[in-house]
Motif scaffolding. Structure first.
Motif, PDB file in Angstrom:
ATOM      1  N   SER A 204      18.212  34.572  14.498  1.00 19.20           N
ATOM      2  CA  SER A 204      18.379  33.497  13.382  1.00 19.20           C
ATOM      3  C   SER A 204      17.588  32.378  13.762  1.00 19.20           C
ATOM      4  O   SER A 204      17.013  32.137  14.935  1.00 19.20           O
ATOM      5  CB  SER A 204      19.826  33.281  13.650  1.00 19.20           C
ATOM      6  N   ARG A 208      20.141  23.432  16.822  1.00 17.29           N
ATOM      7  CA  ARG A 208      20.720  23.249  18.160  1.00 17.29           C
ATOM      8  C   ARG A 208      19.654  23.567  19.459  1.00 17.29           C
ATOM      9  O   ARG A 208      18.981  24.289  19.050  1.00 17.29           O
ATOM     10  CB  ARG A 208      22.011  24.056  18.540  1.00 17.29           C
ATOM     11  N   TYR A 220      16.834  32.929  19.407  1.00 20.13           N
ATOM     12  CA  TYR A 220      16.899  32.180  18.252  1.00 20.13           C
ATOM     13  C   TYR A 220      15.404  31.561  17.960  1.00 20.13           C
ATOM     14  O   TYR A 220      14.634  31.481  18.790  1.00 20.13           O
ATOM     15  CB  TYR A 220      17.748  30.710  18.308  1.00 20.13           C
ATOM     16  N   TYR A 248      22.482  26.881  11.076  1.00 19.37           N
ATOM     17  CA  TYR A 248      22.147  28.102  11.445  1.00 19.37           C
ATOM     18  C   TYR A 248      21.558  28.762  10.353  1.00 19.37           C
ATOM     19  O   TYR A 248      22.375  28.728   9.156  1.00 19.37           O
ATOM     20  CB  TYR A 248      23.421  28.797  12.310  1.00 19.37           C
ATOM     21  N   ASP A 268      24.362  38.454  14.049  1.00 19.83           N
ATOM     22  CA  ASP A 268      25.441  37.696  14.661  1.00 19.83           C
ATOM     23  C   ASP A 268      25.518  36.359  13.916  1.00 19.83           C
ATOM     24  O   ASP A 268      24.751  35.519  14.187  1.00 19.83           O
ATOM     25  CB  ASP A 268      25.144  37.521  16.069  1.00 19.83           C
TER      26      ASP A 268
HETATM   27  N1  LIG Z   1      25.694  31.481   9.646  1.00 17.27           N
HETATM   28  C1  LIG Z   1      25.190  31.923  10.706  1.00 17.27           C
HETATM   29  N2  LIG Z   1      25.744  31.756  11.783  1.00 17.27           N
HETATM   30  C2  LIG Z   1      25.165  31.817  12.893  1.00 17.27           C
HETATM   31  C3  LIG Z   1      23.591  32.281  12.868  1.00 17.27           C
HETATM   32  N3  LIG Z   1      23.367  32.572  14.200  1.00 17.27           N
HETATM   33  C4  LIG Z   1      24.316  32.362  15.088  1.00 17.27           C
HETATM   34  N4  LIG Z   1      25.549  32.021  14.258  1.00 17.27           N
HETATM   35  C5  LIG Z   1      26.821  31.727  14.711  1.00 17.27           C
HETATM   36  O1  LIG Z   1      26.762  30.475  14.997  1.00 17.27           O
HETATM   37  C6  LIG Z   1      27.744  30.184  16.119  1.00 17.27           C
HETATM   38  C7  LIG Z   1      27.628  29.540  17.276  1.00 17.27           C
HETATM   39  O2  LIG Z   1      26.370  29.836  18.070  1.00 17.27           O
HETATM   40  P1  LIG Z   1      25.698  29.733  19.451  1.00 17.27           P
HETATM   41  O3  LIG Z   1      24.774  30.616  19.792  1.00 17.27           O
HETATM   42  O4  LIG Z   1      25.457  28.319  19.151  1.00 17.27           O
HETATM   43  O5  LIG Z   1      26.930  29.786  20.288  1.00 17.27           O
HETATM   44  C8  LIG Z   1      28.375  31.757  16.540  1.00 17.27           C
HETATM   45  O6  LIG Z   1      29.605  31.898  15.897  1.00 17.27           O
HETATM   46  C9  LIG Z   1      27.315  32.455  15.825  1.00 17.27           C
HETATM   47  O7  LIG Z   1      27.863  33.657  15.349  1.00 17.27           O
HETATM   48  C10 LIG Z   1      23.347  32.419  11.677  1.00 17.27           C
HETATM   49  O8  LIG Z   1      21.902  32.865  11.292  1.00 17.27           O
HETATM   50  N5  LIG Z   1      23.761  32.087  10.514  1.00 17.27           N
END
Ligand SMILES: Nc1nc2c(ncn2[C@@H]2O[C@H](COP(=O)(O)O)[C@@H](O)[C@H]2O)c(=O)[nH]1
Ligand SMILES: Nc1ncnc2c1ncn2[C@@H]1O[C@H](COP(=O)(O)OP(=O)(O)OP(=O)(O)O)[C@@H](O)[C@H]1O
Length: 436
Positions: A204, A208, A220, A248, A268
């Motif tokens: 993704s 952050r 990421y 994200y 994820d």
């Molecule tokens: N909608 C999306 N959500 C995403 C993506 N990649 C990660 N995530 C979600 O963000 C939170 C926080 O992640 P963190 O790595 O900062 O702890 C977590 O719930 C991931 O599932 C995305 O591409 N799109």
């Protein structure tokens, strides 16, 4: 008589026609008065369109462009060398006599000079490239699919979208969601470690900051907000969401990089992202991971030690809403409780059909075809017939390819999957049918 209406096409063709009869019959369709494609224009010079062209443009030299008529619009594919019409897709509105250059979304694609095009279902134009590498020769220009309609409404402009055609069915991606700290990353890492050639992670983009163990391009793509916002506006993302105060998103390229490598893609993403993917053309399995209790979730988040107290509080607040949505909505196909890690992992593998001994075996078919040079195409009832031209040795080709487009899946902004192609080639006394 319409031999191509039957579901059991191969059988009926084999019974009713000798190879020569079939070819003659086809020639009648392609060249003669039996051509059912009246009104569509294939592989033509723009002069054939009988429309008033802007003056001063030498359309004769525009060479191998194709034009497809859909209601009041003519979609011209292939740019000219003359500079003025350098775009690879343009639309001529017959009613107003105006040319429009649409916004082109989907998979980046530069159309080759030599190609054929044929309209499918009034919503997508199948484009067959003649001199392209074998597995890069089947493309769709989507002109009125649900995705294009949605983007046209959103952007208020004329929109088309490219998607690459993939043969056969590759296994659908897996979308994993759940509150922060529940163990999604841990479970995905285990899966990737045990089945490295089966699964690939959709990397993704996020605004952050990286954690100390995180690598750019692996965990990421860490990016600036302004760049990511522009890329979202440009249609490069399958989904995106603001999560815990940061942006994200899953880029189309991230998913395609995995599927192009012949692997099953794992995403994820948070619950907002799940909603967007559900609404998109991407077919997937949706799995929600729950903690055994809220206290245990808090403990895991704190023990991980990657967030400040303020960030932990924010993630826990969001977790309550996410748990409610995950459990109560019909967004998910499966809900797993991650209490004992090994037990949860075993359940995940069971959902994915990996609990059997040879679980790693499913790969999609990669056998390639070579489309004959100078081939002719026509479409009937979702079957596209590709015939003629010359073989690689320069001899006339006797092969008739049948491309069955009746079970297409997906489409822009991702790939179009489910293409089934078979060849009917001339053999002594009849025809041979080969699945490719
Ligand atoms: N909608 C999306 N959500 C995403 C993506 N990649 C990660 N995530 C979600 O963000 C939170 C926080 O992640 P963190 O790595 O900062 O702890 C977590 O719930 C991931 O599932 C995305 O591409 N799109
Ligand atoms: N079943 C489990 N029992 C105990 N601890 C676990 C279990 N599963 C994961 N953990 C631990 O919980 C912490 C959070 O796990 P992980 O980072 O995988 O969560 P996540 O859902 O990916 O979080 P985020 O959405 O914030 O990225 C990690 O320290 C991990 O080792």
């Amino acid at each position: 008589m319409n031999v191509f209406r039957s579901k059991d096409l191969k059988q009926r063709l084999a019974l009713k026609h000798s190879w020569r009869n079939l070819l003659n019959w086809l020639k009648g369709f392609i060249f003669g008065d039996r051509n059912p494609l009246m009104g569509e224009v294939h592989d033509v010079s723009l002069n054939d369109l009988e429309v008033d062209m802007p003056s001063g443009i030498n359309l004769q030299s525009s060479g191998s462009q194709t034009a497809t008529l859909i209601s009041e619009k003519i979609y011209v594919i292939g740019g000219s060398d003359e500079g003025i019409f350098s775009e690879s897709v343009r639309i001529f509105h017959k009613s107003t006599g105006e040319w429009v250059v649409p916004i082109v979304l989907g998979t980046k694609h530069v159309i080759s000079k030599a190609h054929s095009s044929v309209l499918l279902n009034k919503e997508r134009i199948l484009v067959l490239e003649r001199d392209a590498p074998t597995d890069d020769s089947i493309w769709f220009l989507e002109v009125d699919t649900p995705y294009v309609k949605e983007q046209r409404k959103k952007l208020g402009k004329e929109v088309v979208a490219w998607s690459k055609g993939l043969r056969g069915d590759s296994p659908v991606p897996i979308v994993i969601s759940g509150p922060s700290g529940v163990g999604k990353g841990t479970l995905i890492s285990k899966l990737m470690k045990e089945f490295p050639s089966t699964f690939g992670f959709s990397v993704s983009h996020t605004t952050r900051s990286p954690r100390c163990n995180e690598k750019n391009g692996v965990h990421y793509h860490f990016t600036d907000r302004s760049i990511m916002e522009k890329d979202i506006r440009d249609g490069k993302f399958l989904e995106s969401a603001s999560v815990h105060g940061n942006l994200y998103g899953t880029s189309i390229e991230a998913v395609e990089a995995v599927t192009d490598a012949g692997k099953r893609c794992i995403l994820d993403i948070d619950v907002q992202g799940v909603r967007s993917v559900r609404a998109s053309s991407l077919e997937a399995i949706f799995i929600f991971i729950c903690p055994p209790s809220f206290e245990e979730l808090e403990k895991r988040l704190r023990d991980r030690g990657t967030e400040t107290e303020e960030q932990i509080q924010k993630r826990l607040r969001n977790a309550r809403a996410e748990l409610e949505q995950g459990r109560s909505s019909n967004l998910f196909d499966h809900i797993l409780v991650n209490d004992d890690l090994e037990m949860c992992y075993a359940n995940l593998k069971s959902i994915l059909g990996l609990d059997m001994e040879n679980g790693e075996a499913r790969q999609h078919c990669t056998k390639s075809i070579v489309l004959p040079k100078g081939h002719l195409v026509l479409e009937m009832d979702q079957k596209v017939l590709i015939h003629g031209g010359t073989t690689e040795q320069g001899k006339p080709s006797n092969i008739l390819y049948v491309l069955d487009a009746s079970s297409l899946k997906g489409g822009a902004p991702g790939r179009t999957k489910g293409l089934n192609i078979y060849a009917i080639d001339s053999v002594e006394g009849g025809m041979g049918l080969n699945n490719l």
